[in-house]
Every structure is written in structure tokens, then in C-alpha cells.
Write a protein that holds these residues in place. Structure first.
Motif, short mmCIF file in Angstrom:
data_model
loop_
_atom_site.label_atom_id
_atom_site.label_comp_id
_atom_site.label_asym_id
_atom_site.label_seq_id
_atom_site.Cartn_x
_atom_site.Cartn_y
_atom_site.Cartn_z
N PHE A 1 1.97 10.04 5.99
CA PHE A 1 2.23 8.97 5.03
C PHE A 1 1.04 8.02 4.95
CE2 PHE A 1 4.65 4.77 4.39
CZ PHE A 1 4.58 4.85 3.01
N LEU A 2 0.49 7.65 6.10
CA LEU A 2 -0.66 6.75 6.11
C LEU A 2 -1.90 7.41 5.53
CD1 LEU A 2 -0.24 4.91 9.54
CD2 LEU A 2 0.40 4.14 7.25
N GLU A 3 -2.04 8.72 5.72
CA GLU A 3 -3.15 9.44 5.10
C GLU A 3 -3.00 9.41 3.58
OE1 GLU A 3 -3.74 13.36 6.61
OE2 GLU A 3 -3.65 12.71 8.71
N ASN A 4 -1.78 9.55 3.10
CA ASN A 4 -1.55 9.47 1.65
C ASN A 4 -1.92 8.09 1.11
OD1 ASN A 4 -0.55 12.05 1.85
ND2 ASN A 4 1.48 11.58 1.06
N ILE A 5 -1.58 7.05 1.87
CA ILE A 5 -1.92 5.69 1.46
C ILE A 5 -3.44 5.53 1.36
CG2 ILE A 5 -1.94 3.28 2.23
CD1 ILE A 5 0.89 3.72 3.33
N ARG A 6 -4.16 6.02 2.36
CA ARG A 6 -5.61 5.89 2.36
C ARG A 6 -6.24 6.72 1.24
NH1 ARG A 6 -4.75 6.72 8.61
NH2 ARG A 6 -4.28 4.55 9.18
N ILE B 1 13.27 8.97 4.02
CA ILE B 1 13.93 9.60 5.15
C ILE B 1 15.44 9.61 4.92
CG2 ILE B 1 14.48 9.36 7.61
CD1 ILE B 1 11.70 8.18 8.03
N CYS B 2 16.07 10.76 5.07
CA CYS B 2 17.53 10.92 5.07
C CYS B 2 18.15 10.43 3.75
CB CYS B 2 18.13 10.23 6.28
SG CYS B 2 19.78 10.84 6.71
N LEU B 3 18.85 9.30 3.74
CA LEU B 3 19.40 8.78 2.50
C LEU B 3 18.27 8.50 1.50
CD1 LEU B 3 21.83 7.83 0.83
CD2 LEU B 3 21.57 5.56 1.87
N GLY B 4 17.14 8.02 1.99
CA GLY B 4 15.99 7.79 1.12
C GLY B 4 15.53 9.07 0.45
N HIS B 5 15.61 10.19 1.15
CA HIS B 5 15.29 11.51 0.61
C HIS B 5 16.26 11.87 -0.52
CE1 HIS B 5 15.08 15.98 0.73
NE2 HIS B 5 16.39 15.94 0.94
N GLN B 6 17.54 11.63 -0.31
CA GLN B 6 18.54 11.95 -1.32
C GLN B 6 18.40 11.07 -2.56
OE1 GLN B 6 22.12 11.41 0.96
NE2 GLN B 6 21.59 13.03 2.41
N LEU B 7 18.11 9.80 -2.36
CA LEU B 7 17.93 8.88 -3.48
C LEU B 7 16.69 9.26 -4.30
CD1 LEU B 7 18.81 5.54 -1.68
CD2 LEU B 7 20.20 6.74 -3.38
N PHE B 8 15.64 9.68 -3.62
CA PHE B 8 14.43 10.15 -4.29
C PHE B 8 14.74 11.36 -5.16
CE2 PHE B 8 10.69 13.06 -3.99
CZ PHE B 8 9.79 12.32 -4.74
N ALA B 9 15.56 12.26 -4.65
CA ALA B 9 15.96 13.44 -5.42
C ALA B 9 16.75 13.04 -6.66
CB ALA B 9 16.79 14.38 -4.55
N LEU B 10 17.71 12.13 -6.49
CA LEU B 10 18.50 11.68 -7.63
C LEU B 10 17.63 11.00 -8.68
CD1 LEU B 10 21.63 10.16 -5.81
CD2 LEU B 10 21.53 12.32 -7.07
N ALA B 11 16.65 10.22 -8.24
CA ALA B 11 15.78 9.51 -9.17
C ALA B 11 14.91 10.46 -9.99
CB ALA B 11 14.90 8.53 -8.40
N ASN B 12 14.76 11.69 -9.50
CA ASN B 12 13.93 12.66 -10.20
C ASN B 12 14.74 13.78 -10.85
OD1 ASN B 12 10.83 12.18 -9.78
ND2 ASN B 12 11.83 11.55 -7.87
N LEU C 1 4.78 7.07 -1.56
CA LEU C 1 6.17 6.88 -1.16
C LEU C 1 6.56 7.91 -0.10
CD1 LEU C 1 9.10 6.11 -3.56
CD2 LEU C 1 9.31 8.04 -2.00
N PHE C 2 7.39 7.47 0.84
CA PHE C 2 7.92 8.34 1.90
C PHE C 2 9.39 7.98 2.10
CE2 PHE C 2 7.60 9.15 6.81
CZ PHE C 2 8.36 10.31 6.68
N ASP D 1 0.83 -1.20 0.00
CA ASP D 1 0.00 0.00 0.00
C ASP D 1 0.87 1.25 0.00
OD1 ASP D 1 -2.50 -1.43 0.19
OD2 ASP D 1 -1.97 -1.85 2.29
N GLY D 2 2.07 1.13 0.54
CA GLY D 2 3.00 2.24 0.58
C GLY D 2 4.43 1.74 0.59
N ILE D 3 5.36 2.61 0.18
CA ILE D 3 6.78 2.26 0.14
C ILE D 3 7.55 3.30 0.93
CG2 ILE D 3 8.81 1.96 -1.34
CD1 ILE D 3 6.85 1.19 -3.60
N MET D 4 8.42 2.84 1.81
CA MET D 4 9.26 3.74 2.58
C MET D 4 10.72 3.49 2.24
SD MET D 4 9.38 4.61 6.63
CE MET D 4 8.17 5.87 6.36
N LEU D 5 11.46 4.58 2.01
CA LEU D 5 12.90 4.53 1.74
C LEU D 5 13.61 4.97 3.01
CD1 LEU D 5 12.81 6.40 -1.71
CD2 LEU D 5 12.55 3.93 -1.30
N SER D 6 14.43 4.11 3.58
CA SER D 6 15.01 4.37 4.90
C SER D 6 16.24 5.27 4.82
CB SER D 6 15.39 3.05 5.58
OG SER D 6 16.68 2.62 5.17
N ASN D 7 16.71 5.61 5.98
CA ASN D 7 18.01 6.27 6.14
C ASN D 7 19.13 5.29 5.80
OD1 ASN D 7 17.22 4.89 8.75
ND2 ASN D 7 19.38 5.30 9.11
#
Length: 365
Positions: free
Chosen positions: A348-353, A245-256, A242-243, A212-218
């Protein structure tokens, strides 16, 4: 027993040895938190680093079984001004010295940590080695300058196989780039059905889990070294909320299409103010990162800056303009630190719903 810290610029500190008696090399960084040394030591984002704690007295409440952020710590070594030999706390089970010996991490105390912190702030994080006094300093320095620090930290700290933390709520696939247990705790506290997967998971493998949702960790290190993450993120965003955090935030930026760069000395501590650009509110946050998303690189992408650091204006939050995807550079799960940003897990859970109702554009952070 005496021990020495040698920095790649030739600076030498001599102090008292505690913890393991092994010699260790790593990147020397500092953390400004007054408490939380157990969580800091067990944070996988410190993989391969020698951590300096700027608060002068460390170890006064000992080590307990509950406050770990990983099972096996991956920090290289610890530097403190003074280490407490007689901790006093009702949860205390081990002294800091006993714990570091048990996990083979060396420590050095009795050095001028203020001077060391100023050096790092002026010249940036640098390579260093903690070793015994009988080692020839010139030889050690020569080897240190030639040493190349590893770039496989995420591979070293990520889970090798997928595993589940069952719940009866929304299913969240948590990609482990060096996940702190605090993230898992926050999701399970909300009754999420969590599946933790390795850092090199593919989009196809994630989608087969019907999340239902994907989280990218630190996680530790340079985000550009985690190449496998980019195509995976590109393939799943827009399909699943998608949500990151930290390294996950940076990877999301690179992917876009955005870029990252290394900070001079990074943000590491539990008192960093972050401003929400939508509301104007400032939250105190826990942070641990040496890289940041370059703000100018965001122009022309489908990303929008949502949060900035009050101290230096660096990017602290992003959201996708079209998809249900947002990320933050700081740690909303804290551990240690304030819980001002804990509401982001609920968001994040509100976004999933909302996505289940058919609205995949709901991406407010």
C-alpha cells in the motif's frame, strides 16, 4: 449456576454460566482459532454476535492490557466448551470470567461445542439467545423467531468524531467501519500520519484532509447496509491510492458494480489458506466475515480477482484495472493469527509513493 442457549431452530443447550448474568440475543457463529480469544472478543466485526469458540479450552492465559482490538467490546456473548478458572501467563491480569463480568458480556460453558458447530455448518448461522434456566424455553423461542437483528452495527462501532495518530510519514485517512486496532498499529509502525474518520465521512471531507492514501477498514454486518460508503469510494478512487480490508473490500466491490452475498456460516478463524493468483503462493490468513463478493458479478466491471480462498474458492482479493486500488477479504494485520499477509501494508505504501511520482495505475496487490 446453569444457563441455556436456545437456537431459532428449537435446539437447546444447557451449560454453566460465567461472565455477566444478563440475557443476550444475537447471531450465533463459530471461530476455529486455537488462540486469540481476547482479540476475538474485542473485534468490532463481531458486533451483535454470539461467538462459539471451537477450541475446547479457553481462558488458560487470562486477559492482559495489550491484546485488545477495541476499547469497548461489542460481541453479544461467548460460548466455550471449558473455561479456565486459573490462567497461567506472565502477562495475565484478569481471568476471562472477571473480564466478561466487567464488560457485561455473558458466557456459557460445558456444552457440546462440536455439535453446535456442526449445526451451524449444516444450517448456517442462526439467531440464538443465552438466558437463565428459569425462562420458559417455548416463550423465549417464540420471541426469538420474531426478533429482527439490528442492521446498524457499523454505526454502533465506528468512531463518532475524527482523530489523529500522528506520524512523520505518508498521511493515511483510515475510514472506521469497525476498525481493529491492529490496522492502526501496522500503519503507525510504518510511521504513517493516520487520521481516523467515521464510517459516514464524505469524499469532500476526506479530500480536505489532503491524504496520500485511503484505507477502508474491517467492520460488522451486511455491506449493503452501509450505503454512505458507496458514493464516497466512487468519488475518491482514481484520485488517491486505496486499500481495503474485509468489509472495506466488500464495499469497494459494491462501489464498482459487483455484488455481495451471505455465506452459509462464514469464515472465522486464524488458519484460512488464501492463494495469490499472480504468484501461485498460498498464505495462511486470519479471517472474520459472514459475507463475500460474488465472483460472477465481477465480470463486466473494472475489477480483477487477485486472491481466492483455497477451501471454497470464494473471492479473497480484488484490484482495480485502472486505478491504484486493491482490497483483501482477510486480515493482513492478523491479531490474532499468522502474519503471512503483513506485506500488504508495505505494498500500500509503495502504491502511495508511486502515485506521488505520478503513476496512479500502480495497483499490484
Amino acid at each position: 449456576m446453569k444457563r441455556q442457549l436456545i437456537l431459532e431452530d428449537g435446539t437447546i443447550f444447557i451449560g454453566e454460566a460465567f461472565g455477566s448474568d444478563e440475557d443476550k440475543t444475537g447471531e450465533v457463529v463459530f471461530n476455529t482459532g486455537m488462540t486469540g480469544y481476547q482479540e476475538i472478543l474485542s473485534d468490532p466485526s463481531y458486533c451483535g454476535q454470539i461467538v462459539t469458540l471451537t477450541y475446547p479450552l479457553i481462558g488458560n492465559y487470562g486477559i492482559n492490557r495489550d491484546d485488545f482490538e477495541s476499547i469497548i467490546p461489542s460481541v453479544s456473548a461467548l460460548i466455550v466448551r471449558e473455561v479456565a478458572d486459573l490462567p497461567s501467563n506472565w502477562r495475565n491480569q484478569l481471568t476471562l470470567d472477571e473480564y466478561l463480568k466487567s464488560v457485561n458480556i455473558p458466557g456459557i460453558s460445558g456444552i457440546d461445542t462440536r455439535k453446535l458447530t456442526r449445526l451451524i455448518r449444516k444450517h448456517g448461522a442462526m439467531k440464538g439467545v443465552i438466558c437463565s434456566l428459569d425462562k420458559n424455553a417455548e416463550e423465549v423461542l417464540s420471541q426469538l423467531k420474531a426478533a429482527v437483528l439490528p442492521i446498524d452495527q457499523v454505526k454502533r462501532v465506528s468512531t463518532k468524531t475524527a482523530y489523529a495518530s500522528p506520524g512523520s510519514g505518508e498521511r493515511v485517512v483510515l475510514v472506521d467501519y469497525g476498525m481493529k486496532h491492529g490496522i492502526l498499529r501496522e500503519l503507525t509502525k510504518r510511521n504513517c500520519d493516520v487520521i481516523v474518520v467515521p464510517y459516514n465521512v464524505t469524499a469532500e471531507e476526506i479530500m480536505r484532509l489532503h491524504p496520500d492514501g485511503i484505507m477502508l477498514s474491517n467492520g460488522p454486518g451486511d455491506p449493503t447496509d452501509v450505503e454512505a460508503a458507496i458514493p464516497m469510494i466512487q468519488a475518491v478512487q482514481g484520485k488517491i491510492p486505496l486499500f481495503g480490508i474485509c468489509l472495506g473490500h466488500q464495499l469497494f466491490a459494491l462501489a464498482n458494480g459487483a455484488e455481495t452475498e451471505k455465506l452459509t456460516f462464514g469464515h472465522r478463524g486464524s488458519n484460512h489458506p488464501v492463494k495469490d493468483l499472480a504468484t501461485g503462493k498460498v498464505a495462511l490468513t486470519s479471517q472474520n466475515h459472514g459475507y463475500t463478493v460474488k465472483e460472477e458479478s465481477i465480470h463486466g466491471t473494472d475489477l480483477e480477482v487477485t486472491h481466492i480462498a483455497v477451501n471454497d474458492g470464494t473471492v479473497e482479493g480484488l484490484k482495480h484495472k485502472e486505478f491504484s486500488a486493491f482490497t483483501v477479504q482477510y486480515h493482513p494485520e492478523a491479531s490474532p493469527g499468522p502474519v503471512d499477509a503483513n506485506y500488504l501494508f508495505d505494498q500500500f505504501l509503495e502504491n502511495i509513493r508511486a502515485a506521488k511520482r505520478g503513476d496512479m495505475s500502480y495497483a499490484e496487490a
